[in-house]
Design a protein around this motif. Structure first.
Motif, PDB file in Angstrom:
ATOM      1  N   TYR A  40       6.236   7.259  17.755  1.00 32.74           N
ATOM      2  CA  TYR A  40       6.576   7.477  16.351  1.00 32.74           C
ATOM      3  C   TYR A  40       7.731   8.273  15.964  1.00 32.74           C
ATOM      4  O   TYR A  40       8.582   8.066  15.302  1.00 32.74           O
ATOM      5  N   THR A  86      -1.708   8.896   1.791  1.00 34.67           N
ATOM      6  CA  THR A  86      -1.512   7.415   1.879  1.00 34.67           C
ATOM      7  C   THR A  86      -2.795   6.945   3.110  1.00 34.67           C
ATOM      8  O   THR A  86      -3.239   7.791   3.789  1.00 34.67           O
ATOM      9  N   ILE A 109       3.073   4.362   0.235  1.00 37.30           N
ATOM     10  CA  ILE A 109       4.458   4.979  -0.345  1.00 37.30           C
ATOM     11  C   ILE A 109       5.197   3.582  -1.010  1.00 37.30           C
ATOM     12  O   ILE A 109       5.679   3.558  -1.869  1.00 37.30           O
ATOM     13  N   SER A 162       0.901  -1.208  -0.008  1.00 38.52           N
ATOM     14  CA  SER A 162       0.060  -0.051   0.126  1.00 38.52           C
ATOM     15  C   SER A 162       0.846   1.188  -0.094  1.00 38.52           C
ATOM     16  O   SER A 162       2.044   1.097   0.174  1.00 38.52           O
TER      17      SER A 162
HETATM   18  P1  NAD Z   1       0.957   2.524   4.874  1.00 39.29           P
HETATM   19  O1  NAD Z   1       0.125   2.234   6.120  1.00 39.29           O
HETATM   20  O2  NAD Z   1       0.197   2.417   3.631  1.00 39.29           O
HETATM   21  O3  NAD Z   1       2.045   1.958   4.571  1.00 39.29           O
HETATM   22  C1  NAD Z   1       2.805   1.104   5.643  1.00 39.29           C
HETATM   23  C2  NAD Z   1       3.094  -0.177   5.224  1.00 39.29           C
HETATM   24  O4  NAD Z   1       3.780  -1.041   6.024  1.00 39.29           O
HETATM   25  C3  NAD Z   1       1.952  -0.937   5.179  1.00 39.29           C
HETATM   26  O5  NAD Z   1       1.779  -1.577   3.834  1.00 39.29           O
HETATM   27  C4  NAD Z   1       2.060  -2.036   6.240  1.00 39.29           C
HETATM   28  O6  NAD Z   1       1.127  -3.151   5.792  1.00 39.29           O
HETATM   29  C5  NAD Z   1       3.370  -2.293   6.313  1.00 39.29           C
HETATM   30  N1  NAD Z   1       3.624  -2.870   7.428  1.00 39.29           N
HETATM   31  C6  NAD Z   1       2.947  -2.400   8.954  1.00 39.29           C
HETATM   32  N2  NAD Z   1       3.652  -3.026   9.855  1.00 39.29           N
HETATM   33  C7  NAD Z   1       4.571  -4.190   9.236  1.00 39.29           C
HETATM   34  C8  NAD Z   1       5.428  -5.374   9.740  1.00 39.29           C
HETATM   35  N3  NAD Z   1       5.532  -5.667  10.710  1.00 39.29           N
HETATM   36  N4  NAD Z   1       6.027  -5.914   8.755  1.00 39.29           N
HETATM   37  C9  NAD Z   1       6.058  -5.495   7.399  1.00 39.29           C
HETATM   38  N5  NAD Z   1       5.073  -4.578   6.965  1.00 39.29           N
HETATM   39  C10 NAD Z   1       4.507  -3.873   7.817  1.00 39.29           C
HETATM   40  O7  NAD Z   1       1.417   3.998   5.089  1.00 39.29           O
HETATM   41  P2  NAD Z   1       2.607   4.756   4.244  1.00 39.29           P
HETATM   42  O8  NAD Z   1       2.297   6.367   4.394  1.00 39.29           O
HETATM   43  O9  NAD Z   1       2.694   4.278   2.790  1.00 39.29           O
HETATM   44  O10 NAD Z   1       4.010   4.603   4.908  1.00 39.29           O
HETATM   45  C11 NAD Z   1       5.133   4.043   4.551  1.00 39.29           C
HETATM   46  C12 NAD Z   1       6.177   4.539   5.258  1.00 39.29           C
HETATM   47  O11 NAD Z   1       6.374   6.145   5.083  1.00 39.29           O
HETATM   48  C13 NAD Z   1       6.170   4.420   6.843  1.00 39.29           C
HETATM   49  O12 NAD Z   1       7.508   4.076   7.377  1.00 39.29           O
HETATM   50  C14 NAD Z   1       5.715   5.617   7.317  1.00 39.29           C
HETATM   51  O13 NAD Z   1       6.077   5.933   8.755  1.00 39.29           O
HETATM   52  C15 NAD Z   1       6.379   6.581   6.228  1.00 39.29           C
HETATM   53  N6  NAD Z   1       5.827   8.124   6.560  1.00 39.29           N
HETATM   54  C16 NAD Z   1       4.742   8.319   5.823  1.00 39.29           C
HETATM   55  C17 NAD Z   1       4.402   9.587   5.738  1.00 39.29           C
HETATM   56  C18 NAD Z   1       2.914  10.154   5.091  1.00 39.29           C
HETATM   57  O14 NAD Z   1       2.728  11.337   4.989  1.00 39.29           O
HETATM   58  N7  NAD Z   1       2.225   9.020   4.395  1.00 39.29           N
HETATM   59  C19 NAD Z   1       5.064  10.698   6.239  1.00 39.29           C
HETATM   60  C20 NAD Z   1       6.433  10.306   6.547  1.00 39.29           C
HETATM   61  C21 NAD Z   1       6.827   8.960   6.727  1.00 39.29           C
END
Ligand code: NAD
Length: 267
Positions: A165, A200, A19, A17
């Motif tokens: 976090y 996301t 990013i 999903s």
């Molecule tokens: P998201 O929830 O769509 O993606 C997170 C993904 O990590 C999911 O696919 C989930 O299934 C997976 N995941 C969770 N626990 C897991 C585990 N134990 N083992 C394997 N996979 C696992 O959200 P996103 O926004 O795409 O987040 C991706 C990354 O980007 C994260 O590290 C998040 O902290 C970081 N991030 C996101 C944002 C934002 O604004 N969306 C901003 C800063 C950082």
């Protein structure tokens, strides 16, 4: 897009999903064979892999909880079995368990640390071991291997209500730099990407309604919420030889969120 990652193999964690899914697609578009890791959503991972295959690329899906050592070991074995080697690790899996500090449970603290920080340790260690065990291919990639850690603007911006976090991402920042320092001489590059607000599932509440999006935009000088492709493209660049002299750096991809936008009208 030129095939700047042609003949390279990438593993993206948490790629079913958001990013991670975009990172997987962009790496494949740049020519890499991609292992799409997921924890609980095989259908999401399969959709990403199918899109890559349909576009003429190579992809597999691989289940693993990145916080479980045995899962990580098995995941790397599956990637090597499918593709024969690994050139790029994108440690993207992450989650939030938000709570006011006084109400935060140890379980909420531990789960975020286990996935966001320990998961990055376990995956980076497995990647470095693999990089060191395989033959260099300087004609394909100047570096022996590349690791890209998905961090957050909250590795520098404090975040009330999210101390677990923010602490985990602050930890990722110095894990990344210390590892980069330790293994640069092996020609392994380690960098981080710190997204700002990207549309996301993780932060749906922050952009879902017009009111929420308007409040969010006050924090973003560039005037738009980010898309997953903004991050996917930055990761491709950090994984390619175009960034070969870059290691130990965090690339903020945030539309200026880290520029203290509340000071625009200050003075
Ligand atoms: P998201 O929830 O769509 O993606 C997170 C993904 O990590 C999911 O696919 C989930 O299934 C997976 N995941 C969770 N626990 C897991 C585990 N134990 N083992 C394997 N996979 C696992 O959200 P996103 O926004 O795409 O987040 C991706 C990354 O980007 C994260 O590290 C998040 O902290 C970081 N991030 C996101 C944002 C934002 O604004 N969306 C901003 C800063 C950082």
């Amino acid at each position: 897009v030129g095939q700047v990652l042609k003949d390279q193999v990438a593993l993206v964690t948490g790629a079913s999903s958001g990013i991670g899914a975009s990172v997987a697609r962009e790496l494949a578009r740049a020519g890499a064979a991609v292992a799409v890791n997921y924890a609980g959503n095989p259908a999401g991972a399969q959709t990403v892999a199918d899109a890559i295959t349909a576009a003429g690329g190579r992809a597999i899906i691989v289940k693993a909880d990145v916080s479980v050592e045995a899962d990580v070991t098995a995941m790397f074995a599956a990637v090597i079995e499918a593709f024969g080697r690994l050139d790029i690790l994108v440690s993207n899996a992450g989650l939030q368990r938000d709570a006011a500090f006084v109400d935060m449970t140890l379980e909420e603290w531990d789960r975020v640390m286990a996935v966001n920080l320990t998961g990055q340790f376990l995956c980076a260690r497995a990647a470095v071991r693999q990089f060191l065990a395989q033959a260099p291919r300087p004609e394909v990639s100047a570096a022996l291997g590349k690791i890209i850690c998905m961090s957050s603007v909250h590795d520098v911006i404090p975040w009330a209500g999210h101390v677990n976090y923010a602490a985990s991402k602050g930890g990722v920042s110095l894990l990344m730099k210390s590892l980069a320092q330790e293994i640069a001489e092996k020609k392994i590059r380690v960098n981080a990407v710190s997204p700002g607000a990207i549309r996301t599932p993780i932060n749906r509440a922050a952009w879902e309604t017009p009111e929420a999006e308007a409040a969010l935009l006050k924090l973003i000088p560039y005037g738009r919420v980010g898309d997953p492709e903004d991050i996917g493209r930055a990761v491709v660049w950090l994984a390619s030889d175009a960034s070969d002299y870059i290691t130990g750096t965090t690339l903020y991809v945030d539309g200026g969120m880290t520029l203290y936008p509340e000071f625009r009208e200050g003075g």
